[in-house]
Write a protein that holds these residues in place. Structure first.
Motif, short mmCIF file in Angstrom:
data_model
loop_
_atom_site.label_atom_id
_atom_site.label_comp_id
_atom_site.label_asym_id
_atom_site.label_seq_id
_atom_site.Cartn_x
_atom_site.Cartn_y
_atom_site.Cartn_z
N ILE A 61 0.84 -1.20 0.00
CA ILE A 61 0.00 0.00 0.00
C ILE A 61 0.87 1.25 0.00
O ILE A 61 0.63 2.20 -0.76
CB ILE A 61 -0.95 0.01 1.22
N ASN A 62 1.89 1.26 0.84
CA ASN A 62 2.80 2.42 0.89
C ASN A 62 3.50 2.63 -0.45
O ASN A 62 3.62 3.76 -0.92
CB ASN A 62 3.83 2.24 2.00
N THR A 63 3.96 1.54 -1.05
CA THR A 63 4.64 1.63 -2.34
C THR A 63 3.68 2.13 -3.42
O THR A 63 4.03 3.02 -4.21
CB THR A 63 5.24 0.27 -2.72
N ALA A 64 2.50 1.56 -3.47
CA ALA A 64 1.50 1.97 -4.46
C ALA A 64 1.15 3.45 -4.28
O ALA A 64 1.05 4.20 -5.26
CB ALA A 64 0.25 1.11 -4.34
N THR A 65 0.98 3.86 -3.04
CA THR A 65 0.62 5.25 -2.76
C THR A 65 1.72 6.19 -3.24
O THR A 65 1.45 7.22 -3.89
CB THR A 65 0.37 5.45 -1.25
N TYR A 66 2.97 5.85 -2.96
CA TYR A 66 4.09 6.68 -3.39
C TYR A 66 4.16 6.78 -4.92
O TYR A 66 4.28 7.87 -5.47
CB TYR A 66 5.41 6.11 -2.84
N ILE A 67 4.06 5.64 -5.57
CA ILE A 67 4.16 5.63 -7.04
C ILE A 67 2.97 6.36 -7.65
O ILE A 67 3.12 7.15 -8.60
CB ILE A 67 4.30 4.20 -7.58
N GLY A 68 1.78 6.14 -7.11
CA GLY A 68 0.60 6.85 -7.60
C GLY A 68 0.76 8.36 -7.45
O GLY A 68 0.42 9.12 -8.35
N TYR A 69 1.29 8.78 -6.31
CA TYR A 69 1.51 10.21 -6.07
C TYR A 69 2.55 10.76 -7.04
O TYR A 69 2.38 11.83 -7.60
CB TYR A 69 1.96 10.45 -4.63
N ARG A 70 3.61 10.00 -7.25
CA ARG A 70 4.68 10.45 -8.16
C ARG A 70 4.15 10.62 -9.58
O ARG A 70 4.53 11.53 -10.29
CB ARG A 70 5.82 9.45 -8.15
N LEU A 71 3.23 9.74 -9.99
CA LEU A 71 2.71 9.80 -11.36
C LEU A 71 1.57 10.80 -11.53
O LEU A 71 1.50 11.48 -12.55
CB LEU A 71 2.23 8.41 -11.78
N PHE A 72 0.65 10.88 -10.53
CA PHE A 72 -0.56 11.67 -10.72
C PHE A 72 -0.95 12.54 -9.52
O PHE A 72 -2.10 12.96 -9.42
CB PHE A 72 -1.74 10.75 -11.05
N GLY A 73 -0.02 12.76 -8.61
CA GLY A 73 -0.33 13.59 -7.46
C GLY A 73 -1.25 12.90 -6.48
O GLY A 73 -1.31 11.67 -6.41
N LEU A 74 -2.00 13.69 -5.71
CA LEU A 74 -2.86 13.15 -4.67
C LEU A 74 -3.91 12.19 -5.22
O LEU A 74 -4.17 11.13 -4.64
CB LEU A 74 -3.54 14.30 -3.91
N LYS A 75 -4.50 12.53 -6.36
CA LYS A 75 -5.49 11.66 -6.99
C LYS A 75 -4.88 10.31 -7.32
O LYS A 75 -5.47 9.26 -7.05
CB LYS A 75 -6.03 12.33 -8.27
N GLY A 76 -3.67 10.30 -7.85
CA GLY A 76 -2.99 9.05 -8.18
C GLY A 76 -2.67 8.24 -6.94
O GLY A 76 -2.79 7.00 -6.95
N ALA A 77 -2.26 8.92 -5.87
CA ALA A 77 -1.95 8.22 -4.62
C ALA A 77 -3.18 7.50 -4.08
O ALA A 77 -3.12 6.33 -3.70
CB ALA A 77 -1.40 9.21 -3.59
#
Length: 183
Positions: A61-77
């Motif tokens: 979950i932490n990894t996915a959240t970080y990568i999502g944030y890196r790619l699309f910001g808060l929405k991606g996280a």
């Protein structure tokens, strides 16, 4: 929008097809994030895994959240986090409803006994892949072996190993990144 949907589908896939928790997810995450989609570099992936282990919560979950944030910001996280959790929640609900009825059936017991070694293998593959990108220096080799021995033989808590490693890393490598950026 297509890249966002692709990211969501990748994290749903990761959440669906990996058993055994966060460490078992590492090989699939590395393949999807680094090799297949080239969203991040191998070294950054290792840094993300290290960071994900130092903060509260599940590694995946932490990894996915970080990568999502890196790619699309808060929405991606948020979407990456939900996409990773969704399959597990659905599977747990299904298992909770039916497992009690089937837990003593020999077929079900045999299937779970067969899955256990595969989960161990997934974790070993993750360790080998992460180890390949670690520079083969005397310091790093000593560090890995020392950490394993401290955890297994001396029963030092992994959090203490991570904290000590961070402090030691700072002392050993401070200024190294500054020198690289001035070159």
């Amino acid at each position: 929008m297509n890249k966002l949907i692709k990211m969501i589908l990748v994290f749903i896939k990761i959440g669906t097809f990996t058993l055994g928790g966060g460490y078992a997810m590492i090989p699939l995450m590395q393949k999807e994030m680094v090799e297949k989609n080239e969203w991040i570099e191998d070294e950054e992936f290792i840094d993300i895994i290290a960071l994900s282990q130092t903060i509260p919560g599940a590694l995946a979950i932490n990894t996915a959240t970080y990568i999502g944030y890196r790619l699309f910001g808060l929405k991606g996280a948020l979407l990456a986090c939900l996409a990773t959790m969704l399959p597990s929640v659905v599977i747990i609900l299904i298992v909770a409803v039916f497992f009690v009825q089937f837990q003593n059936i020999e077929l079900v017991e045999s299937i779970f006994k067969g899955i256990r070694p595969a989960v161990v293998a997934l974790i070993l593959v993750a360790v080998m892949k992460l180890g390949k990108s670690l520079p083969k220096t005397i310091v790093n080799i000593f560090w890995v072996i020392g950490s394993v021995l401290c955890i297994t033989l001396l029963h030092i808590h992994p959090i203490l190993i991570i904290i000590f490693s961070g402090i030691l890393g700072y002392k050993l490598y401070k200024g190294e990144n500054v020198d690289e950026s001035n070159s």
